[in-house]
Design an enzyme around this catalytic site. Sequence first.
Site, PDB file in Angstrom:
ATOM      1  N   GLY A  11       3.507   7.484   7.265  1.00  0.00           N
ATOM      2  CA  GLY A  11       4.132   8.518   5.805  1.00  0.00           C
ATOM      3  C   GLY A  11       3.213   8.773   5.017  1.00  0.00           C
ATOM      4  O   GLY A  11       2.869   7.528   4.566  1.00  0.00           O
ATOM      5  N   ARG A  72       2.321  10.639  13.988  1.00  0.00           N
ATOM      6  CA  ARG A  72       2.852   9.359  14.782  1.00  0.00           C
ATOM      7  C   ARG A  72       2.036   9.841  15.911  1.00  0.00           C
ATOM      8  O   ARG A  72       2.474  10.734  16.261  1.00  0.00           O
ATOM      9  CB  ARG A  72       4.570   9.498  14.636  1.00  0.00           C
ATOM     10  N   ASP A 103       2.410  -0.700   7.464  1.00  0.00           N
ATOM     11  CA  ASP A 103       2.088  -2.019   7.977  1.00  0.00           C
ATOM     12  C   ASP A 103       1.755  -1.350   9.165  1.00  0.00           C
ATOM     13  O   ASP A 103       0.690  -1.917  10.379  1.00  0.00           O
ATOM     14  CB  ASP A 103       3.688  -2.329   8.356  1.00  0.00           C
ATOM     15  N   THR A 125       1.884   3.674   0.363  1.00  0.00           N
ATOM     16  CA  THR A 125       3.017   3.724   1.045  1.00  0.00           C
ATOM     17  C   THR A 125       3.895   3.655  -0.449  1.00  0.00           C
ATOM     18  O   THR A 125       3.772   2.509  -0.861  1.00  0.00           O
ATOM     19  CB  THR A 125       3.889   2.857   1.925  1.00  0.00           C
ATOM     20  N   ASP A 127       6.365   2.495  -0.005  1.00  0.00           N
ATOM     21  CA  ASP A 127       7.739   1.385   0.255  1.00  0.00           C
ATOM     22  C   ASP A 127       7.841  -0.036  -0.972  1.00  0.00           C
ATOM     23  O   ASP A 127       8.085  -0.927  -1.417  1.00  0.00           O
ATOM     24  CB  ASP A 127       8.164   0.750   0.852  1.00  0.00           C
ATOM     25  N   ASP A 129       5.261  -2.467   0.627  1.00  0.00           N
ATOM     26  CA  ASP A 129       6.212  -3.473   0.747  1.00  0.00           C
ATOM     27  C   ASP A 129       5.573  -4.275   1.524  1.00  0.00           C
ATOM     28  O   ASP A 129       4.686  -4.970   3.318  1.00  0.00           O
ATOM     29  CB  ASP A 129       6.892  -2.952   2.188  1.00  0.00           C
ATOM     30  N   ARG A 171      13.602   1.189   3.500  1.00  0.00           N
ATOM     31  CA  ARG A 171      14.192   1.281   4.978  1.00  0.00           C
ATOM     32  C   ARG A 171      14.270  -0.563   4.793  1.00  0.00           C
ATOM     33  O   ARG A 171      15.476  -1.145   5.311  1.00  0.00           O
ATOM     34  CB  ARG A 171      13.912   1.070   5.676  1.00  0.00           C
TER      35      ARG A 171
END
Length: 319
Positions: A11, A72, A103, A125, A127, A129, A171
């Site tokens: 992303g 992707r 990741d 990212t 996120d 994360d 997510r």
Amino acid sequence: MKKIGVLTSGGDSPGMNAAIRAVVRKAIYHNLEVYGVYGGYLGLINGNIKKLELGSVGDIIHRGGTMLYSARCEEFKTKEGQLKGVEQLKKHGIDGLVVIGGDGSYRGAKALTELGFPCVGVPGTIDNDIPGTEHTIGFDTALNTVIDAIDKIRDTASSHERTFVVEVMGRNAGDIALWAGLAGGAEAIVIPEENYDINEIADRLKRSHERGKRHSIIIVAEGVCRGEELSKQITEATGFATWVTVLGHVQRGGSPSAFDRVLASRLGARAVELLIEGKGGRAVGIRKNQVVDYDFDEVFSNEHTLDLELCKLSKELSI
């Protein structure tokens, strides 16, 4: 190390372009040639690789998204796909690769390193994360986008005396929801890292209503449940009319904040330094405002952790 490549994967996030710029200009400063891989690992397999010059990254530091595009690629998860990627890198004479992403992107970079091709990961990212770094590129910008939306939604919520459920990205990580909820004065924050009690949320909303407050904001991370689902639960538990806003991909876009531009510049430059030093299989990050690097295994062997003290503080301040 004479030639290095750079790609973005997964992303997109605001600040990726600033990181690309840093990689290209840092490399050229050290008399290296730089090649951009267009379209992530799919572009790598297909050989969509072009040489980048100083001018190639001019006027991009303020732009969201990624000039190298992203995609992707299921094929790259296989050994055959990875070997195709290595073949393309060797074909172009590239000696090392900077991979900007999350990741999944890191897993691809680790696989290439294990095949004898040194890679360095840069955390891109929204996120936030990635274990090992306190901030990822794009998180600050996404956070401010969400806060801006919450402030505007609150205007409508107060005008119509409504409860709003705002669904944000995240997510498996609640960083966006937690930080935005605390900064935006939300009455409740629902995140993957902590079980929520709909009755507790309902009691809090009722108490607020009893003291005269006629509008409320609830933030929910998409990884817990959909906003519509939570809205229905709240209405059933309180009887209050509840509206839903799903922010979606607007959170990924926009001009990166000053923080993300500086972070991306620091991390992108350090990634080049590591390749020059002959180090691959490493990820770069930020800890206590210092740039650090660590092995990919540290990313995959640890879980992302959230500062749950912020959850406690949010509840104390939203009584």
